[in-house]
Motif scaffolding. Structure first.
Motif, PDB file in Angstrom:
ATOM      1  N   THR A  82       9.695 -19.617  47.596  1.00  0.00           N
ATOM      2  CA  THR A  82       8.554 -19.639  47.510  1.00  0.00           C
ATOM      3  C   THR A  82       7.241 -18.241  47.293  1.00  0.00           C
ATOM      4  O   THR A  82       6.651 -18.284  47.059  1.00  0.00           O
ATOM      5  CB  THR A  82       7.182 -20.502  48.856  1.00  0.00           C
ATOM      6  OG1 THR A  82       8.557 -20.124  50.244  1.00  0.00           O
ATOM      7  CG2 THR A  82       8.700 -22.377  49.071  1.00  0.00           C
ATOM      8  N   ALA A  83       8.196 -17.428  47.882  1.00  0.00           N
ATOM      9  CA  ALA A  83       7.289 -16.471  47.717  1.00  0.00           C
ATOM     10  C   ALA A  83       7.096 -15.748  46.884  1.00  0.00           C
ATOM     11  O   ALA A  83       5.981 -14.924  46.970  1.00  0.00           O
ATOM     12  CB  ALA A  83       8.688 -14.956  48.432  1.00  0.00           C
ATOM     13  N   ALA A  84       7.298 -16.415  45.375  1.00  0.00           N
ATOM     14  CA  ALA A  84       6.642 -15.636  44.274  1.00  0.00           C
ATOM     15  C   ALA A  84       5.236 -15.458  44.233  1.00  0.00           C
ATOM     16  O   ALA A  84       4.718 -15.872  43.348  1.00  0.00           O
ATOM     17  CB  ALA A  84       7.817 -16.704  42.909  1.00  0.00           C
ATOM     18  N   SER A  85       4.693 -16.947  45.048  1.00  0.00           N
ATOM     19  CA  SER A  85       3.924 -17.746  44.743  1.00  0.00           C
ATOM     20  C   SER A  85       2.323 -16.349  45.350  1.00  0.00           C
ATOM     21  O   SER A  85       1.367 -16.702  45.929  1.00  0.00           O
ATOM     22  CB  SER A  85       3.323 -18.798  45.085  1.00  0.00           C
ATOM     23  OG  SER A  85       3.842 -18.604  47.168  1.00  0.00           O
ATOM     24  N   CYS A  86       3.082 -15.614  45.886  1.00  0.00           N
ATOM     25  CA  CYS A  86       2.307 -14.329  46.531  1.00  0.00           C
ATOM     26  C   CYS A  86       1.793 -13.112  45.544  1.00  0.00           C
ATOM     27  O   CYS A  86       1.560 -11.995  46.794  1.00  0.00           O
ATOM     28  CB  CYS A  86       3.648 -13.782  47.931  1.00  0.00           C
ATOM     29  SG  CYS A  86       3.610 -15.433  49.528  1.00  0.00           S
ATOM     30  N   HIS A  87       2.424 -13.272  44.521  1.00  0.00           N
ATOM     31  CA  HIS A  87       1.542 -11.991  43.981  1.00  0.00           C
ATOM     32  C   HIS A  87       0.378 -12.009  43.622  1.00  0.00           C
ATOM     33  O   HIS A  87      -1.067 -13.410  43.423  1.00  0.00           O
ATOM     34  CB  HIS A  87       1.403 -12.960  42.049  1.00  0.00           C
ATOM     35  CG  HIS A  87       1.283 -11.373  41.360  1.00  0.00           C
ATOM     36  ND1 HIS A  87       1.391 -10.376  40.665  1.00  0.00           N
ATOM     37  CD2 HIS A  87       0.368 -11.814  40.240  1.00  0.00           C
ATOM     38  CE1 HIS A  87       0.965  -9.835  40.432  1.00  0.00           C
ATOM     39  NE2 HIS A  87       0.044 -10.994  39.402  1.00  0.00           N
ATOM     40  N   GLY A  88      -0.478 -11.002  43.810  1.00  0.00           N
ATOM     41  CA  GLY A  88      -1.632 -10.435  43.925  1.00  0.00           C
ATOM     42  C   GLY A  88      -2.161 -10.618  44.883  1.00  0.00           C
ATOM     43  O   GLY A  88      -3.626  -9.985  45.621  1.00  0.00           O
TER      44      GLY A  88
END
Length: 346
Positions: A62-68
């Motif tokens: 789920t870490a890919a949702s942390c962009h930005g």
């Protein structure tokens, strides 16, 4: 809805002054508390914290949702391992803020190499967890949970409800940090004789009346053993078949710290042989698959947990030892302070 946000659109960029924060594993009561405090901080400090709240945990998937996002806020069952850190680094995350005291679920070395700071809440109303510890002790001893159900059914028979007087009993406290010391104070108030073990003894403990001994002596002499130490390589399964064998017959074991301190299979054997006469748990080694969610309409697949709850002398609560309004407010305040400073507090 899996998310709610004070800033509906997911941010695509950030600057040094603005903090775009992703909260993971959140529940409604946390979202309300953090949102209100963020609004106050943004006005009072002329800061700019933009928060997005996710119900799902943070892990490598789920870490890919942390962009930005500049910061991520995580809880006890989020998995911030090396793979997660790698993705967070790629997303531009600069800070991981734990809204809890323990940080065994964070690979701090990987975070340091990635240039990501990590903070935690080392002390949030330690009396809160201490009081829950005593609640487990008193419930198991005086069997108030069983008495409550009996009286509701019109059954006033006292058979099977006999307890023991806590005054004068020897209690072993493993771990004498802030929570451990709060437990010691309460136990001394009950008139208990308190034995303590900690690799780093604290003079405050002896000043208040606790007695440091070796771990073996504590295990051998304590009719109640309660755990208040962090989970690390040295403390993992500190309660195991060998340590249980050293305890008195019918010992009471309490764990409100981390599930990994206890070898569940050894505890089950101890319960079956009646070596362990009482077991109180607020944590569980595989709790990430169970705690903080409603599974009442499901078949729980964890056979060890299911076995534990079949014992009549076991009381398990779902990691609620921290759960008071005072503690949550302190957690929220410290977490947001850590975000604004961006400092490593481990």
């Amino acid at each position: 809805m899996n998310t709610s946000s004070t800033d509906k659109a997911q941010p695509e960029c950030c600057n040094q002054q603005q903090r775009n924060v992703a909260f993971f594993s959140t529940r409604s009561y946390e979202r309300i508390l953090f949102s209100e405090l963020i609004k106050k901080l943004n006005v009072a400090n002329d800061s700019s914290i933009n928060a997005t709240f996710f119900e799902h945990p943070l892990n490598a998937s789920t870490a890919a949702s942390c962009h930005g996002y500049t910061d991520v806020v995580v809880f006890v069952n989020d998995d911030i391992n090396a793979a997660t850190i790698k993705v967070l680094k790629r997303c531009g995350v600069r800070h991981v803020a734990l809204r809890c005291a323990g940080f065994n679920n964070v690979n701090v070395n990987a975070a340091a190499k990635a240039g990501i700071t990590v903070s935690r809440v080392p002390a949030y109303s330690p009396q809160t967890v201490a009081e829950h510890t005593l609640a487990l002790i008193l419930t198991l001893n005086r069997k108030t949970h069983k008495a409550y159900n009996r009286v509701r059914e019109g059954n006033f028979d006292l058979g099977g409800l006999m307890g023991f007087t806590l005054h004068g009993k020897t209690v072993g406290v493993i771990g004498t940090g802030k929570i451990g010391q709060a437990v010691i104070r309460i136990l001394l108030g009950f008139g208990c004789h308190v034995l303590c073990f900690d690799p780093l003894p604290d003079n405050n403990v002896t000043a208040m009346g606790g007695h440091y001994v070796t771990l073996d002596e504590l295990l051998e002499k304590s009719v109640i053993v309660t755990l208040h130490c962090p989970l690390n390589e040295q403390s993992h399964h500190i309660i195991n078949a060998e340590s249980i064998d050293k305890m008195p017959q019918g010992v009471m074991l309490i764990n409100t710290s981390r599930g990994g301190l206890v070898d569940d299979n050894a505890v089950i054997k101890g319960l079956k042989t009646k070596k362990i006469g009482y077991l109180g748990l607020d944590v569980y080694e595989r709790e990430s698959e169970l705690f903080f969610d409603d599974h009442s309409q499901e078949i729980i697949q964890d056979d060890i947990f299911q076995r534990l709850i079949t014992f009549p002398n076991v009381v398990i609560t779902g990691h609620q030892g921290f759960f008071t309004i005072e503690a949550l407010e302190e957690i929220a305040k410290t977490t947001l302070d850590n975000i604004l400073t961006g400092e490593n507090t481990l």
